[in-house]
Design a protein around this motif. Structure first.
Motif, PDB file in Angstrom:
ATOM      1  N   ASP A 162       0.810  -1.219   0.000  1.00 47.17           N
ATOM      2  CA  ASP A 162       0.000   0.000   0.000  1.00 47.17           C
ATOM      3  C   ASP A 162       0.846   1.272   0.000  1.00 47.17           C
ATOM      4  O   ASP A 162       0.313   2.379   0.085  1.00 47.17           O
ATOM      5  N   GLY A 163       2.171   1.125  -0.085  1.00 45.67           N
ATOM      6  CA  GLY A 163       3.041   2.282  -0.157  1.00 45.67           C
ATOM      7  C   GLY A 163       3.673   2.696   1.150  1.00 45.67           C
ATOM      8  O   GLY A 163       4.551   3.572   1.175  1.00 45.67           O
ATOM      9  N   SER A 164       3.263   2.104   2.262  1.00 39.67           N
ATOM     10  CA  SER A 164       3.864   2.441   3.555  1.00 39.67           C
ATOM     11  C   SER A 164       5.231   1.775   3.691  1.00 39.67           C
ATOM     12  O   SER A 164       5.555   0.814   3.001  1.00 39.67           O
ATOM     13  N   ASN A 165       6.038   2.300   4.587  1.00 44.81           N
ATOM     14  CA  ASN A 165       7.400   1.812   4.760  1.00 44.81           C
ATOM     15  C   ASN A 165       7.440   0.472   5.482  1.00 44.81           C
ATOM     16  O   ASN A 165       6.606   0.191   6.363  1.00 44.81           O
ATOM     17  N   VAL A 166       8.428  -0.333   5.120  1.00 44.71           N
ATOM     18  CA  VAL A 166       8.661  -1.610   5.785  1.00 44.71           C
ATOM     19  C   VAL A 166       9.753  -1.405   6.832  1.00 44.71           C
ATOM     20  O   VAL A 166      10.856  -0.979   6.482  1.00 44.71           O
ATOM     21  N   PRO A 167       9.505  -1.678   8.102  1.00 38.78           N
ATOM     22  CA  PRO A 167      10.571  -1.562   9.103  1.00 38.78           C
ATOM     23  C   PRO A 167      11.755  -2.453   8.733  1.00 38.78           C
ATOM     24  O   PRO A 167      11.578  -3.591   8.289  1.00 38.78           O
ATOM     25  N   TYR A 168      12.953  -1.929   8.937  1.00 36.44           N
ATOM     26  CA  TYR A 168      14.147  -2.690   8.581  1.00 36.44           C
ATOM     27  C   TYR A 168      14.210  -4.013   9.340  1.00 36.44           C
ATOM     28  O   TYR A 168      14.586  -5.045   8.783  1.00 36.44           O
ATOM     29  N   ASP A 169      13.832  -3.998  10.612  1.00 35.00           N
ATOM     30  CA  ASP A 169      13.885  -5.214  11.412  1.00 35.00           C
ATOM     31  C   ASP A 169      12.937  -6.279  10.870  1.00 35.00           C
ATOM     32  O   ASP A 169      13.153  -7.482  11.066  1.00 35.00           O
ATOM     33  N   THR A 170      11.866  -5.860  10.187  1.00 40.40           N
ATOM     34  CA  THR A 170      10.954  -6.816   9.552  1.00 40.40           C
ATOM     35  C   THR A 170      11.556  -7.359   8.268  1.00 40.40           C
ATOM     36  O   THR A 170      11.564  -8.577   8.033  1.00 40.40           O
ATOM     37  N   LEU A 171      12.084  -6.476   7.429  1.00 39.79           N
ATOM     38  CA  LEU A 171      12.628  -6.894   6.144  1.00 39.79           C
ATOM     39  C   LEU A 171      13.826  -7.824   6.309  1.00 39.79           C
ATOM     40  O   LEU A 171      14.020  -8.738   5.497  1.00 39.79           O
ATOM     41  N   ARG A 172      14.611  -7.636   7.336  1.00 44.11           N
ATOM     42  CA  ARG A 172      15.815  -8.459   7.518  1.00 44.11           C
ATOM     43  C   ARG A 172      15.481  -9.909   7.874  1.00 44.11           C
ATOM     44  O   ARG A 172      16.353 -10.777   7.820  1.00 44.11           O
ATOM     45  N   MET A 173      14.221 -10.180   8.237  1.00 42.95           N
ATOM     46  CA  MET A 173      13.817 -11.559   8.515  1.00 42.95           C
ATOM     47  C   MET A 173      13.436 -12.315   7.247  1.00 42.95           C
ATOM     48  O   MET A 173      13.074 -13.482   7.298  1.00 42.95           O
ATOM     49  N   PHE A 174      13.503 -11.621   6.108  1.00 40.06           N
ATOM     50  CA  PHE A 174      13.235 -12.241   4.813  1.00 40.06           C
ATOM     51  C   PHE A 174      14.513 -12.154   3.991  1.00 40.06           C
ATOM     52  O   PHE A 174      15.108 -11.085   3.884  1.00 40.06           O
ATOM     53  N   LYS A 175      14.925 -13.251   3.415  1.00 39.49           N
ATOM     54  CA  LYS A 175      16.160 -13.214   2.630  1.00 39.49           C
ATOM     55  C   LYS A 175      16.030 -14.115   1.410  1.00 39.49           C
ATOM     56  O   LYS A 175      15.063 -14.879   1.272  1.00 39.49           O
ATOM     57  N   TYR A 176      17.002 -14.011   0.537  1.00 37.09           N
ATOM     58  CA  TYR A 176      17.011 -14.867  -0.650  1.00 37.09           C
ATOM     59  C   TYR A 176      18.413 -15.396  -0.877  1.00 37.09           C
ATOM     60  O   TYR A 176      19.402 -14.821  -0.429  1.00 37.09           O
ATOM     61  N   GLU A 177      18.481 -16.521  -1.555  1.00 41.74           N
ATOM     62  CA  GLU A 177      19.750 -17.104  -1.999  1.00 41.74           C
ATOM     63  C   GLU A 177      19.574 -17.479  -3.460  1.00 41.74           C
ATOM     64  O   GLU A 177      18.552 -18.054  -3.831  1.00 41.74           O
ATOM     65  N   ALA A 178      20.545 -17.136  -4.300  1.00 41.57           N
ATOM     66  CA  ALA A 178      20.439 -17.383  -5.735  1.00 41.57           C
ATOM     67  C   ALA A 178      21.629 -18.197  -6.220  1.00 41.57           C
ATOM     68  O   ALA A 178      22.782 -17.811  -6.003  1.00 41.57           O
ATOM     69  N   LEU A 179      21.351 -19.322  -6.858  1.00 36.51           N
ATOM     70  CA  LEU A 179      22.385 -20.150  -7.485  1.00 36.51           C
ATOM     71  C   LEU A 179      22.170 -20.070  -8.991  1.00 36.51           C
ATOM     72  O   LEU A 179      21.238 -20.658  -9.525  1.00 36.51           O
ATOM     73  N   GLU A 180      23.034 -19.325  -9.659  1.00 34.03           N
ATOM     74  CA  GLU A 180      22.878 -19.103 -11.089  1.00 34.03           C
ATOM     75  C   GLU A 180      23.433 -20.277 -11.884  1.00 34.03           C
ATOM     76  O   GLU A 180      24.135 -21.142 -11.353  1.00 34.03           O
ATOM     77  N   ALA A 181      23.136 -20.281 -13.173  1.00 35.88           N
ATOM     78  CA  ALA A 181      23.515 -21.415 -14.029  1.00 35.88           C
ATOM     79  C   ALA A 181      25.017 -21.470 -14.270  1.00 35.88           C
ATOM     80  O   ALA A 181      25.574 -22.538 -14.533  1.00 35.88           O
TER      81      ALA A 181
END
Length: 588
Positions: A182-201
């Motif tokens: 909805d356009g509101s800010n995401v607290p940093y402490d919330t965003l840091r609990m989500f992560k990604y890992e990428a293994l490319e070809a």
């Protein structure tokens, strides 16, 4: 907790994607269809300083080309108004392209604690959670000023556009943001609990040199598995090692010139020289470890084995044993690369066991292998073609999944991506069509697939995936005394992309016997062999049907070798083959 929906706008060749997702997502498609771009896009909302070494800000080349063309066309059409200040900054801002990736997240029970700051709406009594990555102008006035300077200095047209196009879209005035949907800010402490890992070809370089094999990733894996007690034990063992070294080396024998020295006190001075343990950081100790296989260094193994072992280590090391992660998005490009069939199945089994065990992990992978398509869970499949995406979870109903799962020869890659493909129903059709195609070198590019009855849903998806591709699909059906089914299937026949043909008789055998001179040819050729000498066309047909595939195999073998001169294919099959044989204009 899982990503259940994704919207991608103007990211590379993905101009407008809006699809639902299953728990695990298998992405299939031709080369250059957008699979790698999709995997990259899905990670953009989870970029933080903690979990990425890449730039969170995109570049000019990351903006969809078609969107940029539309933007430049508007600039050319309105350049006089821009020069003469007849367009406001607000009006100009509507021209500017933006890139966005929005994901909806499903959470339940205790998981809702992690996403409480990501809620943005309530639909059907359920709270909706989502975050959005956006690459957009941070100050449209700055871009407007630059564009006005460019168009004031020169008249822009299609011929000279390439000389100034990057100045007409200066992305240095763009910035990225990651916010709630909805356009509101995401607290940093919330965003840091989500992560990604990428293994490319591009994993081959990593597996070539000895000093890279397992160095960083194996160290990370070992460190994550060491408790404080484990580290204490390593330090004690390290001290024991030095005590043994002191005893073996005998420092007094190494520095012994004091025995003959005339200096008083020399012996006393040198007696205090000793070897002390210099405990290095745990990272240094573990860095001396390398991956191996069957008591040999991994560098001695073949490329397939190296990639298999490396993927196992990489996946485990990347995810570690963190407990404060709400969702870990893992993307893998072509996990089957360089693997033989047995190792491919081993990798499939490993990924399934891994995702079953790690409930916070959501796996996204691209593949060209049918082994990675689970027939019992086809909701996982997302088909990409020319930058467009189609999710089976959106397109099919439960009965459609059951239909596909029961199909013994399901090969989605051949079905959706072959230039020319024939779908048919039974073994008799398969033998006849394959033998005929084998006898004609000009038909070698036609793919032949057996499917159960009921092609309507398949044709729906096929048309979406292959729109404008130049690919063709032929459908060969039995009438089976079902006129309504024939009408429903005939609606898809356009003789441009899809050709649908049905037998006039109940099944295939009478269709063959009553075509041209086939009755006489079959009777003369196989009268003694099959006992058809004194049979009418109807009797021959019934005898042939009762023999099932046995007689058909013999006939088709002779057809493929050219021993049935004058034999004609039934019209419904010949129509499809002729349709596929016609040259079509491929849209690139």
């Amino acid at each position: 907790m899982k990503i259940t929906h994704v919207k991608i706008r103007n990211y590379r060749n993905l101009r407008d994607i809006d699809i639902g997702l299953a728990e695990t997502v298998a992405i299939i498609g031709e080369n250059n269809s957008g699979k790698s771009n999709f995997l990259k896009a899905i990670t953009l909302p989870f970029l933080t300083d903690d979990n990425t070494y890449i730039s969170k800000k995109l570049s000019w080349i990351d903006i969809n080309n078609e969107t940029k063309k539309c933007y430049y066309k508007k600039i050319i059409l309105n350049q006089n108004k821009i020069r003469n200040d007849e367009i406001t900054v607000e009006q100009f801002a509507e021209f500017l392209p933006t890139v966005s990736v929005e994901v909806n997240i499903q959470a339940s029970g205790a998981e809702e604690y992690y996403v409480k700051d990501m809620s943005y709406a309530i639909e059907d009594g359920e709270i909706q959670y989502g975050i959005k990555y956006e690459f957009a102008p941070k100050n449209c006035a700055d871009i407007f000023r630059v564009v006005k300077e460019v168009v004031s200095q020169t008249e822009i047209n299609d011929a000279n556009l390439k000389e100034v196009k990057m100045n007409l879209l200066p992305v240095e005035y763009y910035n990225y943001s990651i916010k709630v949907s909805d356009g509101s800010n995401v607290p940093y402490d919330t965003l840091r609990m989500f992560k990604y890992e990428a293994l490319e070809a591009e994993r081959d370089d990593f597996s070539k040199t000895k000093n890279q094999l397992g160095s960083k990733f194996l160290v990370d894996l070992l460190k994550d598995r060491l408790s404080d007690q484990d580290k204490l034990k390593i330090e004690k063992e390290y001290s024991h090692f030095f005590e043994a070294l002191k005893e073996i080396s005998d420092i007094n024998d190494i520095i012994n010139w004091q025995e003959t020295s005339e200096l008083k006190g020399a012996k006393k001075f040198f007696s205090h020289i000793n070897i002390l343990p210099n405990m290095p950081p745990m990272q240094s100790i573990l860095s001396s470890v390398r991956l191996g296989y069957s008591e040999e260094e991994l560098s001695m193994q073949g490329l397939g084995h190296r990639n298999l072992v490396l993927l196992f280590v990489l996946i485990n090391s990347l995810l570690g044993k963190e407990t404060d992660i709400a969702l870990d998005v893992l993307t893998i490009e072509e996990p089957e690369a360089h693997l033989c069939i047995n190792n491919t199945r081993l990798m499939v089994s490993f990924l399934k066991a891994f995702t079953d065990k790690n409930k916070t992990v959501q796996l996204f992978y691209s593949t060209h292998s049918t082994e990675f398509i689970n027939k019992m869970n086809l909701k996982n499949v997302v088909v990409l073609h020319n930058g467009k995406a189609y999710s089976f979870a959106d397109e099919l109903e439960d009965e459609d999944f059951a239909y596909l799962a029961k199909n013994p020869n399901l090969d989605l890659f051949k079905l959706f991506f072959s230039k020319k493909c024939i779908l048919f129903e039974g073994i008799s059709e398969e033998l006849l069509i394959r033998s005929y195609i084998d006898s004609k070198e000009t038909l070698s590019d036609i793919e032949v697939l057996s499917f159960h009855k009921g092609f309507k849903k398949i044709m729906n998806i096929w048309k979406k995936v292959n729109e404008g591709s130049g690919n063709k699909l032929g459908i060969i059906r039995d009438y089976d005394n079902q006129p309504n089914a024939k009408k429903q299937h005939d609606k898809y026949n356009d003789d441009k992309e899809i050709c649908v043909r049905t037998t006039e008789y109940y099944t295939l055998e009478p269709e063959i016997v009553n075509t041209g001179d086939n009755y006489k040819i079959l009777k003369n050729k196989y009268g003694d062999v099959f006992g058809w000498n004194d049979m009418t066309a109807v009797q021959l047909t019934e005898a042939w049907k009762n023999a099932k595939a046995t007689d058909m195999f013999t006939i088709c073998k002779d057809l493929a070798s050219g021993e049935l001169e004058g034999f004609q294919m039934p019209k419904h099959i010949q129509d499809v083959i002729d349709f596929l044989s016609q040259e079509s204009e491929e849209v690139l």
